[in-house]
Structure formats: structure tokens, C-alpha cells
Design a protein around this motif. Structure first.
Motif, PDB file in Angstrom:
ATOM      1  N   ASP A 236       0.831  -1.208   0.000  1.00  0.00           N
ATOM      2  CA  ASP A 236       0.000   0.000   0.000  1.00  0.00           C
ATOM      3  C   ASP A 236       0.865   1.257   0.000  1.00  0.00           C
ATOM      4  N   ILE A 237       1.957   1.206   0.745  1.00  0.00           N
ATOM      5  CA  ILE A 237       2.867   2.355   0.807  1.00  0.00           C
ATOM      6  C   ILE A 237       3.478   2.618  -0.567  1.00  0.00           C
ATOM      7  N   ALA A 238       3.892   1.554  -1.248  1.00  0.00           N
ATOM      8  CA  ALA A 238       4.489   1.700  -2.575  1.00  0.00           C
ATOM      9  C   ALA A 238       3.527   2.389  -3.532  1.00  0.00           C
ATOM     10  N   ALA A 239       2.268   1.973  -3.511  1.00  0.00           N
ATOM     11  CA  ALA A 239       1.271   2.568  -4.401  1.00  0.00           C
ATOM     12  C   ALA A 239       1.022   4.028  -4.039  1.00  0.00           C
ATOM     13  N   HIS A 240       0.922   4.323  -2.750  1.00  0.00           N
ATOM     14  CA  HIS A 240       0.631   5.674  -2.300  1.00  0.00           C
ATOM     15  C   HIS A 240       1.795   6.623  -2.580  1.00  0.00           C
ATOM     16  N   ALA A 244       5.734   1.866  -8.904  1.00  0.00           N
ATOM     17  CA  ALA A 244       4.944   0.957  -9.740  1.00  0.00           C
ATOM     18  C   ALA A 244       4.385  -0.197  -8.921  1.00  0.00           C
ATOM     19  N   ASP A 245       5.174  -0.708  -7.992  1.00  0.00           N
ATOM     20  CA  ASP A 245       4.735  -1.797  -7.116  1.00  0.00           C
ATOM     21  C   ASP A 245       5.743  -1.910  -5.972  1.00  0.00           C
ATOM     22  N   GLN A 246       5.526  -2.888  -5.088  1.00  0.00           N
ATOM     23  CA  GLN A 246       6.384  -3.020  -3.916  1.00  0.00           C
ATOM     24  C   GLN A 246       7.822  -3.358  -4.299  1.00  0.00           C
ATOM     25  N   SER A 247       7.999  -4.210  -5.311  1.00  0.00           N
ATOM     26  CA  SER A 247       9.365  -4.574  -5.700  1.00  0.00           C
ATOM     27  C   SER A 247      10.119  -3.375  -6.265  1.00  0.00           C
ATOM     28  N   HIS A 248       9.404  -2.505  -6.981  1.00  0.00           N
ATOM     29  CA  HIS A 248      10.020  -1.281  -7.495  1.00  0.00           C
ATOM     30  C   HIS A 248      10.494  -0.405  -6.335  1.00  0.00           C
ATOM     31  N   MET A 249       9.633  -0.235  -5.331  1.00  0.00           N
ATOM     32  CA  MET A 249      10.010   0.557  -4.169  1.00  0.00           C
ATOM     33  C   MET A 249      11.200  -0.077  -3.447  1.00  0.00           C
ATOM     34  N   THR A 250      11.180  -1.401  -3.303  1.00  0.00           N
ATOM     35  CA  THR A 250      12.261  -2.090  -2.599  1.00  0.00           C
ATOM     36  C   THR A 250      13.596  -1.882  -3.302  1.00  0.00           C
ATOM     37  N   ARG A 251      13.607  -1.983  -4.621  1.00  0.00           N
ATOM     38  CA  ARG A 251      14.860  -1.767  -5.365  1.00  0.00           C
ATOM     39  C   ARG A 251      15.388  -0.359  -5.159  1.00  0.00           C
ATOM     40  N   THR A 254      16.528   0.190  -1.399  1.00  0.00           N
ATOM     41  CA  THR A 254      17.791  -0.482  -1.085  1.00  0.00           C
ATOM     42  C   THR A 254      18.963   0.224  -1.759  1.00  0.00           C
ATOM     43  N   ARG A 255      18.744   0.699  -2.985  1.00  0.00           N
ATOM     44  CA  ARG A 255      19.795   1.417  -3.700  1.00  0.00           C
ATOM     45  C   ARG A 255      20.143   2.724  -2.998  1.00  0.00           C
ATOM     46  N   ALA A 256      19.130   3.377  -2.427  1.00  0.00           N
ATOM     47  CA  ALA A 256      19.351   4.678  -1.789  1.00  0.00           C
ATOM     48  C   ALA A 256      19.923   4.564  -0.380  1.00  0.00           C
ATOM     49  N   PHE A 257      19.458   3.570   0.387  1.00  0.00           N
ATOM     50  CA  PHE A 257      19.787   3.519   1.812  1.00  0.00           C
ATOM     51  C   PHE A 257      20.603   2.305   2.238  1.00  0.00           C
ATOM     52  N   GLY A 258      20.808   1.348   1.334  1.00  0.00           N
ATOM     53  CA  GLY A 258      21.671   0.216   1.653  1.00  0.00           C
ATOM     54  C   GLY A 258      20.998  -0.938   2.360  1.00  0.00           C
ATOM     55  N   ILE A 259      19.739  -0.803   2.729  1.00  0.00           N
ATOM     56  CA  ILE A 259      18.981  -1.890   3.360  1.00  0.00           C
ATOM     57  C   ILE A 259      17.567  -1.886   2.793  1.00  0.00           C
ATOM     58  N   PRO A 260      16.878  -3.036   2.772  1.00  0.00           N
ATOM     59  CA  PRO A 260      15.519  -3.078   2.231  1.00  0.00           C
ATOM     60  C   PRO A 260      14.523  -2.405   3.178  1.00  0.00           C
TER      61      PRO A 260
END
Length: 274
Positions: A236-240, A244-251, A254-260
Motif C-alpha cells: 500500500d505504501i508503494a502505491a501511495h 509501480a509496485d512493492q518490488s520497485h520501491m524495494t529496489r 535499497t539502492r538509496a539507503f543500503g537496506i531493504p
């Protein structure tokens, strides 16, 4: 498009001025031919050999191929093990628009180990399969701008000083912050700022130290972190937050902060509760 029973080529859905493929060939791939585009790519496995500008070149994993428009070349496996690669075909008019009248970059030899070119190419070759999430307009423009600047640097092109348009960059900065939770098109940003997309991209980097898409992504991640502390589901957070989806947000997270995200929320919630 098959050459033998084992050869294959995957083509991503094309976008304006850009085509992407991923392919594997066990032996001879292509005879001598030429494109009216840049052909820029990465060998993923094996040795990729090709005749280019009166010499036989070899590309291996970790290197980047940069073939200039309208230059004859072919392609074949350099060993009996075949080769796998991804290639990007870019309309030189897109590169020219970003460089603003400078000569098209020519990278000598057709193969480079330049790290900036490697990173820029990798960003544009992430999504070869049609089923994968397409690039957002700003995301692709950002990656293409970085590629053009990287090619110019690798080719030894002189740096051109530009005073820039701070007013337009500031308008873009405010607009991206206010609308970070949705996709923003390049046409939309041009209307808001009164500046063409290529000049705006250069100005934004000059005055804010990052690209418009990178700035937009970080504002989305700021929003996502605030929402994570409420305990809302990550999907829900990813959409809000405009992903595009949760996996997009996770990538991106993780790229920005070093942890998922899930790990970050566990740590941040633990600190907050003390």
C-alpha cells in the motif's frame, strides 16, 4: 528471430528513439552492416568479437561496446562457447539534443572500460524483457542524459560552461516535490517550467546537484519512510508513494539507503519506541 536452434534474441518494447535487445549466439551472429544509431551494449557472457574500423575487436564482461552511427561492423563468438549480450540502439538526435550542439561523441576502438559509461549503459539496459516494468518518462530521460554526458567525457569532448536558467530549475524543483506521488511526464514539466527538457535537465543538475528523476525518487522514498512508521502494508505504501509496485520501491529504497524497506522499518520502529 532465430539463427540456429540455440540462438535467440529478446526485444524490449521500443520507446521513442531507443531500442533494446538481449541475445545469445553460438557462432556467427551478423554479417557486415551499419546502423544510423549508436549501438551501445554489454557482453554478459563469453567473448563477443566484431570487425570495426579496420580492426577486429573483442568485448568481454565488464567492458562496454560503443559503436558510432553509420560505422560498418559485424558480430560473432570469439570462442566456441558462444556469447550473450545486451544492446541499446539510440537515435543520435537524442544525444545531440542533450549535448546542445556539440559534436557527437566518438569513443575510439569501439570498446571501453570507462566506469561512467558502464554505469550509464547498465541503467538503460536494466529492463530488456517486455514483461518488465517500463521506464517512467523522467527516469529514461535521466538515464539517457547521463549516458550522453558519459560518452562526451569518454570521448574527451571539452566542457561547455553554461550559466543556466535558475528560475526554470526552481519551478521544476517545487513541482517535483509537490507531485512526487505520481508519474510526471516530460511534456508536463516543460509546460510548468517553460524550459525544454534537455536544457532543464542540465540546469537542474547544475543548481541542485542531481537529476530531476533522482530528486523525484528521493522525495518518494521520504514519503515512503514516513508511511512505514505508521505500520501500513508495504504494498500500500508503494502505491501511495508513486512507485509501480512493492518490488520497485524495494529496489529504489535499497539502492538509496543500503537496506531493504522491511529491515529499515524494523530498525527505525525499534529506535522510535525506546
Amino acid at each position: 528471430m532465430k539463427k540456429t536452434a540455440s540462438d535467440w534474441v529478446l526485444r524490449a518494447a521500443p520507446t521513442e528513439g531507443i531500442e533494446r535487445i538481449e541475445a545469445w549466439f553460438g557462432g556467427k551472429a551478423y554479417g557486415m552492416h551499419r546502423h544510423d544509431t549508436y549501438a551501445i551494449g554489454r557482453t554478459l557472457a563469453g567473448v563477443q568479437s566484431f570487425n570495426y574500423r579496420r580492426g577486429l575487436r573483442h568485448s568481454v564482461p565488464g567492458q562496454t561496446m560503443v559503436l558510432h552511427p553509420d560505422e560498418l561492423h559485424d558480430g560473432q563468438a570469439g570462442t566456441g562457447d558462444g556469447f550473450r549480450y545486451r544492446m541499446l540502439y539510440v537515435d543520435p538526435a537524442l544525444i545531440q539534443a542533450i549535448l546542445g550542439g556539440r559534436a557527437l561523441p566518438f569513443v575510439e576502438g569501439g570498446v571501453t572500460t570507462d566506469l561512467r559509461v558502464s554505469r550509464a549503459t547498465e541503467a538503460l539496459l536494466q529492463r530488456t524483457e517486455k514483461a518488465q516494468q517500463p521506464f517512467e518518462p523522467l527516469e529514461q530521460h535521466d538515464a539517457l542524459t547521463e549516458l550522453a554526458l558519459a560518452l562526451a567525457q569518454a570521448a574527451g569532448a571539452p566542457t561547455v560552461s553554461d550559466s543556466g536558467d535558475y528560475t526554470s530549475a526552481a519551478r521544476a524543483h517545487a513541482y517535483l516535490r509537490a507531485n512526487c506521488d505520481r508519474i510526471i511526464t516530460l511534456d508536463e514539466l516543460e509546460r510548468v517550467t517553460g524550459r525544454d527538457r534537455f536544457g532543464l535537465s542540465r540546469d537542474f543538475r547544475k543548481f541542485y546537484g542531481t537529476s530531476p528523476y533522482r530528486y523525484l525518487t528521493m522525495r518518494r522514498l521520504d514519503l515512503a519512510r514516513r508511511l512505514m512508521l505508521t505500520g501500513a502494508p508495504l504494498a500500500d505504501i508503494a502505491a501511495h508513494a508513486g512507485f509501480a509496485d512493492q518490488s520497485h520501491m524495494t529496489r529504489q529504497f535499497t539502492r538509496a539507503f543500503g537496506i531493504p524497506p522491511a529491515r529499515w522499518r524494523t530498525i527505525a520502529s525499534g529506535v522510535a519506541s525506546r
